[in-house]
Design a protein around this motif. Structure first.
Motif, PDB file in Angstrom:
ATOM      1  N   LEU A  28     -19.372  49.400  50.166  1.00 55.24           N
ATOM      2  CA  LEU A  28     -18.420  48.396  50.625  1.00 55.24           C
ATOM      3  C   LEU A  28     -17.314  48.313  49.580  1.00 55.24           C
ATOM      4  O   LEU A  28     -17.562  48.011  48.416  1.00 55.24           O
ATOM      5  CB  LEU A  28     -19.106  47.034  50.780  1.00 55.24           C
ATOM      6  CG  LEU A  28     -18.239  45.864  51.204  1.00 55.24           C
ATOM      7  CD1 LEU A  28     -17.635  46.112  52.579  1.00 55.24           C
ATOM      8  CD2 LEU A  28     -19.046  44.584  51.212  1.00 55.24           C
ATOM      9  N   CYS A  29     -16.103  48.626  49.978  1.00 57.17           N
ATOM     10  CA  CYS A  29     -14.963  48.628  49.064  1.00 57.17           C
ATOM     11  C   CYS A  29     -14.231  47.299  49.162  1.00 57.17           C
ATOM     12  O   CYS A  29     -13.879  46.856  50.249  1.00 57.17           O
ATOM     13  CB  CYS A  29     -14.028  49.778  49.424  1.00 57.17           C
ATOM     14  SG  CYS A  29     -12.572  49.827  48.385  1.00 57.17           S
ATOM     15  N   ILE A  30     -14.011  46.678  48.018  1.00 57.20           N
ATOM     16  CA  ILE A  30     -13.300  45.406  47.975  1.00 57.20           C
ATOM     17  C   ILE A  30     -12.214  45.503  46.908  1.00 57.20           C
ATOM     18  O   ILE A  30     -12.493  45.870  45.772  1.00 57.20           O
ATOM     19  CB  ILE A  30     -14.246  44.240  47.631  1.00 57.20           C
ATOM     20  CG1 ILE A  30     -15.359  44.135  48.676  1.00 57.20           C
ATOM     21  CG2 ILE A  30     -13.490  42.934  47.519  1.00 57.20           C
ATOM     22  CD1 ILE A  30     -16.419  43.117  48.333  1.00 57.20           C
ATOM     23  N   CYS A  36      -8.682  37.792  39.102  1.00 56.44           N
ATOM     24  CA  CYS A  36      -9.776  37.211  39.896  1.00 56.44           C
ATOM     25  C   CYS A  36     -11.096  37.953  39.705  1.00 56.44           C
ATOM     26  O   CYS A  36     -12.090  37.616  40.344  1.00 56.44           O
ATOM     27  CB  CYS A  36      -9.417  37.233  41.377  1.00 56.44           C
ATOM     28  SG  CYS A  36      -7.991  36.211  41.765  1.00 56.44           S
ATOM     29  N   ILE A  37     -11.123  38.951  38.844  1.00 60.79           N
ATOM     30  CA  ILE A  37     -12.330  39.765  38.683  1.00 60.79           C
ATOM     31  C   ILE A  37     -13.518  38.922  38.241  1.00 60.79           C
ATOM     32  O   ILE A  37     -14.593  38.999  38.824  1.00 60.79           O
ATOM     33  CB  ILE A  37     -12.078  40.937  37.717  1.00 60.79           C
ATOM     34  CG1 ILE A  37     -11.135  41.942  38.376  1.00 60.79           C
ATOM     35  CG2 ILE A  37     -13.384  41.609  37.311  1.00 60.79           C
ATOM     36  CD1 ILE A  37     -10.714  43.088  37.487  1.00 60.79           C
ATOM     37  N   ASN A  47     -28.445  41.476  40.725  1.00 57.38           N
ATOM     38  CA  ASN A  47     -28.892  42.855  40.911  1.00 57.38           C
ATOM     39  C   ASN A  47     -27.912  43.707  41.711  1.00 57.38           C
ATOM     40  O   ASN A  47     -28.215  44.853  42.028  1.00 57.38           O
ATOM     41  CB  ASN A  47     -30.267  42.893  41.561  1.00 57.38           C
ATOM     42  CG  ASN A  47     -30.263  42.275  42.952  1.00 57.38           C
ATOM     43  OD1 ASN A  47     -29.339  41.587  43.325  1.00 57.38           O
ATOM     44  ND2 ASN A  47     -31.305  42.516  43.705  1.00 57.38           N
ATOM     45  N   THR A  48     -26.733  43.187  42.031  1.00 55.09           N
ATOM     46  CA  THR A  48     -25.736  43.934  42.801  1.00 55.09           C
ATOM     47  C   THR A  48     -25.096  45.009  41.922  1.00 55.09           C
ATOM     48  O   THR A  48     -24.699  44.729  40.791  1.00 55.09           O
ATOM     49  CB  THR A  48     -24.639  43.006  43.325  1.00 55.09           C
ATOM     50  OG1 THR A  48     -25.240  41.979  44.096  1.00 55.09           O
ATOM     51  CG2 THR A  48     -23.623  43.747  44.175  1.00 55.09           C
ATOM     52  N   ARG A  49     -25.041  46.253  42.437  1.00 52.31           N
ATOM     53  CA  ARG A  49     -24.398  47.330  41.695  1.00 52.31           C
ATOM     54  C   ARG A  49     -22.908  47.298  41.981  1.00 52.31           C
ATOM     55  O   ARG A  49     -22.480  47.488  43.119  1.00 52.31           O
ATOM     56  CB  ARG A  49     -24.982  48.672  42.108  1.00 52.31           C
ATOM     57  CG  ARG A  49     -26.389  48.879  41.625  1.00 52.31           C
ATOM     58  CD  ARG A  49     -26.977  50.203  42.068  1.00 52.31           C
ATOM     59  NE  ARG A  49     -25.979  51.268  42.129  1.00 52.31           N
ATOM     60  CZ  ARG A  49     -26.111  52.352  42.858  1.00 52.31           C
ATOM     61  NH1 ARG A  49     -27.168  52.525  43.603  1.00 52.31           N
ATOM     62  NH2 ARG A  49     -25.185  53.282  42.863  1.00 52.31           N
ATOM     63  N   LEU A  50     -22.121  47.063  40.961  1.00 54.84           N
ATOM     64  CA  LEU A  50     -20.665  47.015  41.109  1.00 54.84           C
ATOM     65  C   LEU A  50     -20.065  48.199  40.360  1.00 54.84           C
ATOM     66  O   LEU A  50     -20.518  48.567  39.283  1.00 54.84           O
ATOM     67  CB  LEU A  50     -20.102  45.709  40.530  1.00 54.84           C
ATOM     68  CG  LEU A  50     -20.649  44.423  41.114  1.00 54.84           C
ATOM     69  CD1 LEU A  50     -20.128  43.236  40.336  1.00 54.84           C
ATOM     70  CD2 LEU A  50     -20.277  44.305  42.574  1.00 54.84           C
ATOM     71  N   LYS A  51     -19.043  48.807  40.951  1.00 58.98           N
ATOM     72  CA  LYS A  51     -18.337  49.925  40.326  1.00 58.98           C
ATOM     73  C   LYS A  51     -16.859  49.596  40.303  1.00 58.98           C
ATOM     74  O   LYS A  51     -16.271  49.309  41.328  1.00 58.98           O
ATOM     75  CB  LYS A  51     -18.588  51.221  41.093  1.00 58.98           C
ATOM     76  CG  LYS A  51     -17.892  52.429  40.512  1.00 58.98           C
ATOM     77  CD  LYS A  51     -18.201  53.664  41.315  1.00 58.98           C
ATOM     78  CE  LYS A  51     -17.471  54.855  40.771  1.00 58.98           C
ATOM     79  NZ  LYS A  51     -17.721  56.059  41.583  1.00 58.98           N
ATOM     80  N   PHE A  52     -16.265  49.661  39.132  1.00 58.78           N
ATOM     81  CA  PHE A  52     -14.852  49.340  38.986  1.00 58.78           C
ATOM     82  C   PHE A  52     -14.061  50.630  38.809  1.00 58.78           C
ATOM     83  O   PHE A  52     -14.409  51.470  37.995  1.00 58.78           O
ATOM     84  CB  PHE A  52     -14.633  48.410  37.789  1.00 58.78           C
ATOM     85  CG  PHE A  52     -15.330  47.104  37.930  1.00 58.78           C
ATOM     86  CD1 PHE A  52     -14.754  46.078  38.629  1.00 58.78           C
ATOM     87  CD2 PHE A  52     -16.600  46.917  37.387  1.00 58.78           C
ATOM     88  CE1 PHE A  52     -15.402  44.861  38.792  1.00 58.78           C
ATOM     89  CE2 PHE A  52     -17.255  45.712  37.526  1.00 58.78           C
ATOM     90  CZ  PHE A  52     -16.660  44.690  38.231  1.00 58.78           C
ATOM     91  N   VAL A  53     -13.019  50.789  39.629  1.00 54.27           N
ATOM     92  CA  VAL A  53     -12.164  51.979  39.519  1.00 54.27           C
ATOM     93  C   VAL A  53     -10.713  51.581  39.405  1.00 54.27           C
ATOM     94  O   VAL A  53     -10.321  50.518  39.739  1.00 54.27           O
ATOM     95  CB  VAL A  53     -12.354  52.943  40.709  1.00 54.27           C
ATOM     96  CG1 VAL A  53     -13.706  53.600  40.638  1.00 54.27           C
ATOM     97  CG2 VAL A  53     -12.144  52.245  42.014  1.00 54.27           C
TER      98      VAL A  53
END
Length: 53
Positions: A28-30, A36-37, A47-53
């Motif tokens: 899911l891309c947000i 606001c990060i 436990n949510t895996r977040l990836k920052f690009v």
């Protein structure tokens, strides 16, 4: 924050997301504006895996 302050907004999602429970195998891309990060991160379970690009 924009969604919270809006009366209406449109979500563009893959058809796999239209279920009562999201499939963790489907990414899911947000887009989040930089100031606001921190607020956005706090909204997700630990436990949510977040990836920052």
């Amino acid at each position: 924050m924009a969604a919270e302050n809006s009366k209406e907004y449109i979500l563009l999602l893959p058809k796999e997301h239209f279920k009562e429970v999201l499939n963790p195998a489907v990414p899911l891309c947000i887009a989040v504006i930089p100031n606001c990060i921190e607020t956005s991160i706090k909204m997700y379970p630990k436990n949510t895996r977040l990836k920052f690009v």
